[in-house]
Design a protein around this motif. Structure first.
Motif, PDB file in Angstrom:
ATOM      1  N   THR A 295       0.802  -1.139  -0.100  1.00 28.97           N
ATOM      2  CA  THR A 295       0.213  -0.010   0.101  1.00 28.97           C
ATOM      3  C   THR A 295       0.923   1.367   0.028  1.00 28.97           C
ATOM      4  OG1 THR A 295      -1.748  -1.137   1.359  1.00 28.97           O
ATOM      5  CG2 THR A 295      -1.936   1.181   1.225  1.00 28.97           C
ATOM      6  N   ILE A 296       0.662   2.247  -0.844  1.00 31.67           N
ATOM      7  CA  ILE A 296       1.285   3.490  -0.853  1.00 31.67           C
ATOM      8  C   ILE A 296       0.453   4.381   0.128  1.00 31.67           C
ATOM      9  CG2 ILE A 296       2.277   5.289  -2.152  1.00 31.67           C
ATOM     10  CD1 ILE A 296       1.792   3.438  -4.694  1.00 31.67           C
ATOM     11  N   GLY A 297       0.901   4.447   1.247  1.00 28.61           N
ATOM     12  CA  GLY A 297       0.115   5.296   2.128  1.00 28.61           C
ATOM     13  C   GLY A 297       0.864   6.569   2.459  1.00 28.61           C
TER      14      GLY A 297
ATOM     15  N   TYR B 238       7.664   0.080   5.323  1.00 21.20           N
ATOM     16  CA  TYR B 238       8.579  -0.487   6.354  1.00 21.20           C
ATOM     17  C   TYR B 238       8.948  -1.844   6.058  1.00 21.20           C
ATOM     18  CZ  TYR B 238      11.242  -1.344  10.406  1.00 21.20           C
ATOM     19  OH  TYR B 238      11.867  -1.689  11.474  1.00 21.20           O
ATOM     20  N   PHE B 239       7.848  -2.609   5.828  1.00 22.42           N
ATOM     21  CA  PHE B 239       8.111  -4.090   5.681  1.00 22.42           C
ATOM     22  C   PHE B 239       9.004  -4.361   4.501  1.00 22.42           C
ATOM     23  CE2 PHE B 239       6.666  -8.105   3.609  1.00 22.42           C
ATOM     24  CZ  PHE B 239       7.058  -9.088   4.554  1.00 22.42           C
TER      25      PHE B 239
ATOM     26  N   ARG C 276       8.171   6.989  -4.231  1.00 25.31           N
ATOM     27  CA  ARG C 276       9.490   6.844  -4.670  1.00 25.31           C
ATOM     28  C   ARG C 276      10.190   5.456  -4.550  1.00 25.31           C
ATOM     29  NH1 ARG C 276       9.874  11.924  -3.057  1.00 25.31           N
ATOM     30  NH2 ARG C 276      11.098  11.321  -1.178  1.00 25.31           N
ATOM     31  N   PHE C 277       9.924   4.957  -3.154  1.00 26.23           N
ATOM     32  CA  PHE C 277      10.448   3.603  -2.892  1.00 26.23           C
ATOM     33  C   PHE C 277       9.863   2.595  -3.747  1.00 26.23           C
ATOM     34  CE2 PHE C 277       9.876  -0.399  -0.867  1.00 26.23           C
ATOM     35  CZ  PHE C 277      11.040  -0.837  -0.811  1.00 26.23           C
TER      36      PHE C 277
ATOM     37  N   GLY D   2      10.799  -1.360  -8.176  1.00 25.01           N
ATOM     38  CA  GLY D   2      10.287  -2.355  -9.207  1.00 25.01           C
ATOM     39  C   GLY D   2       8.828  -2.721  -8.903  1.00 25.01           C
ATOM     40  N   PHE D   3       8.047  -2.233  -7.999  1.00 23.97           N
ATOM     41  CA  PHE D   3       6.548  -2.523  -7.929  1.00 23.97           C
ATOM     42  C   PHE D   3       6.041  -1.894  -9.133  1.00 23.97           C
ATOM     43  CE2 PHE D   3       8.194  -3.218  -3.532  1.00 23.97           C
ATOM     44  CZ  PHE D   3       7.285  -4.196  -3.010  1.00 23.97           C
TER      45      PHE D   3
END
Length: 163
Positions: free
Chosen positions: A27-29, A36-37, A66-67, A72-73
């Motif tokens: 989830t992009i929250g 974190y996970f 950005r992460f 690669g998601f």
């Protein structure tokens, strides 16, 4: 359609993580914990999807986005009515040749509605082929309650199928 699939619930630590997964759903929250996970445990996955929301793109949202892009998601921001279809499409595209589809989903920043929709998708998928799903949840940092107490506006099942 209700499934007769067995549901096992168990606690596990990051050191217990399986060797690999066929599908990861993130989830992009707007909370830092929404990535974190994936930043710390980094499970091995064949395909990874990160679903955001069509609103509330504040606080840590851009950092998380950005992460996920860099990691690669496949990134998407489905609105409420499109989330179920996005999860179904991710499931259908994953592990077509395996006997069991292994899924990991982080629900730390998901809404109750999206958790329920994902569970419905997993149940429907399990009626056609075996699926094992690991749900990951990281607690939010403690915050004292505000002075204004918000009352529940609705008490009941999150979706009719859970009644």
């Amino acid at each position: 359609m209700r499934s007769n699939a067995r549901i096992d619930v168990a606690n596990w630590c990051p050191t217990d993580i399986p060797g690999s997964y066929d599908l990861a759903i993130a989830t992009i929250g707007y909370e830092d914990r929404s990535s974190y996970f994936w930043r710390t445990v980094r499970p091995s996955v064949a395909s990874s999807f990160a679903f955001g929301f069509a609103e509330h793109e504040v606080l840590s949202f851009e950092k998380n986005l950005r992460f996920y892009n860099k990691a690669g998601f496949t990134v998407d921001r489905p609105d409420g009515s499109q989330y179920r279809a996005a999860v179904e499409a991710a499931l259908l595209a994953s592990a077509p040749d395996n006997d069991v589809t292994r899924v990991v989903i982080d629900i730390s920043s998901l809404t109750r509605d999206r958790i329920a929709l994902a569970c419905e998708c997993f149940e429907e998928y399990a009626s056609k082929r075996a699926v094992e799903v690991d749900f990951v949840y990281y607690l939010a940092a403690f915050q004292r309650p505000g002075k204004r107490i918000k009352q529940n506006a609705y008490a009941g099942p999150v979706l009719p199928s859970f009644a």
